[in-house]
Scaffold this active site. Structure first.
Site, PDB file in Angstrom:
ATOM      1  N   CYS A 136     -34.323 -19.530   4.026  1.00 26.32           N
ATOM      2  CA  CYS A 136     -35.275 -20.637   3.949  1.00 26.32           C
ATOM      3  C   CYS A 136     -34.554 -21.969   4.099  1.00 26.32           C
ATOM      4  CB  CYS A 136     -36.006 -20.599   2.614  1.00 26.32           C
ATOM      5  SG  CYS A 136     -37.052 -19.151   2.388  1.00 26.32           S
TER       6      CYS A 136
ATOM      7  N   GLU B  60     -34.919 -24.604   2.333  1.00 24.36           N
ATOM      8  CA  GLU B  60     -34.480 -25.116   1.037  1.00 24.36           C
ATOM      9  C   GLU B  60     -33.096 -24.569   0.669  1.00 24.36           C
ATOM     10  OE1 GLU B  60     -39.040 -24.582   0.532  1.00 24.36           O
ATOM     11  OE2 GLU B  60     -37.421 -23.650   1.665  1.00 24.36           O
TER      12      GLU B  60
ATOM     13  N   CYS C 131     -41.273 -20.926  -1.534  1.00 19.09           N
ATOM     14  CA  CYS C 131     -41.576 -19.528  -1.816  1.00 19.09           C
ATOM     15  C   CYS C 131     -40.995 -19.143  -3.179  1.00 19.09           C
ATOM     16  CB  CYS C 131     -41.015 -18.628  -0.714  1.00 19.09           C
ATOM     17  SG  CYS C 131     -39.207 -18.463  -0.721  1.00 19.09           S
TER      18      CYS C 131
ATOM     19  N   CYS D   8     -37.093 -19.203  -3.346  1.00 22.68           N
ATOM     20  CA  CYS D   8     -36.555 -20.567  -3.419  1.00 22.68           C
ATOM     21  C   CYS D   8     -36.785 -21.166  -4.806  1.00 22.68           C
ATOM     22  CB  CYS D   8     -37.181 -21.448  -2.350  1.00 22.68           C
ATOM     23  SG  CYS D   8     -36.597 -21.055  -0.694  1.00 22.68           S
TER      24      CYS D   8
ATOM     25  N   TRP E  72     -37.064 -15.868 -14.974  1.00 21.40           N
ATOM     26  CA  TRP E  72     -35.927 -15.085 -15.426  1.00 21.40           C
ATOM     27  C   TRP E  72     -34.701 -15.943 -15.196  1.00 21.40           C
ATOM     28  CZ3 TRP E  72     -31.603 -13.148 -12.785  1.00 21.40           C
ATOM     29  CH2 TRP E  72     -30.809 -12.285 -13.541  1.00 21.40           C
TER      30      TRP E  72
END
Length: 166
Positions: free
Chosen positions: A64, A66, A122, A125, A161
């Site tokens: 991605c 990012e 997403c 990311c 997490w």
């Protein structure tokens, strides 16, 4: 952190991201391929530097935009939860380099090619940003209203997490 309205800084970062994707050929063709770059991202560091990147689509996996930006910022010495970063002396800061604080990423935005606008990151990311830059603000598209808003990454990924640092 509640969603915030856009500022001139936010709008400038969107413009930088749009210019980044607009500069990457090929643009729309009758033979558009899934391997074409379709997304760009831009991130602002606390020292004013802006990092940009584009996505890398591949049938086996994708990178991605990012994540490209995060890698470039790390390469340039920007601090993260996993790296202390590097202090950069500047003309404006007469403080000795050893006393300077390394820059951190404070704002991220991603846009689609062909003027399709801001998109939200997403899940992958979001997780990476929470892990590396838990204080970063992200510009997102509110799909209900069509408005672009500034939101803290932890608000985009509640109950994330969080791995133990190795």
């Amino acid at each position: 952190m509640a969603a915030r309205s856009l500022t001139a800084t936010h709008l400038n970062l969107i413009e930088v991201a749009n210019k980044t994707i607009d500069a990457v050929p090929p643009h729309s063709t009758t033979e558009a391929r899934t391997t074409d770059h379709t997304c760009a991202a831009a991130a602002l560091a606390s020292d004013g530097r802006i990092f940009t990147g584009v996505n890398m689509f591949h049938y086996s996996t994708s990178l991605c935009a990012e994540n490209t930006v995060l890698a470039k910022a790390a390469e340039a010495g920007v601090a993260s939860a996993y790296s202390p970063g590097l202090a950069r002396p500047t003309e404006e800061s007469p403080v000795a380099e050893a006393e300077q604080r390394p820059a951190e990423l404070v704002l991220m935005v991603a846009v689609l090619s062909e003027g399709r606008g801001v998109i939200s990151p997403c899940g992958r990311c979001r997780q990476i940003m929470v892990d590396y830059h838990p204080g970063i603000e992200v510009l997102v598209l509110d799909s209900d209203t069509g408005d672009i808003k500034a939101v803290g990454i932890k608000d985009l990924l509640p109950y994330a997490w969080v791995p133990k640092k190795w």
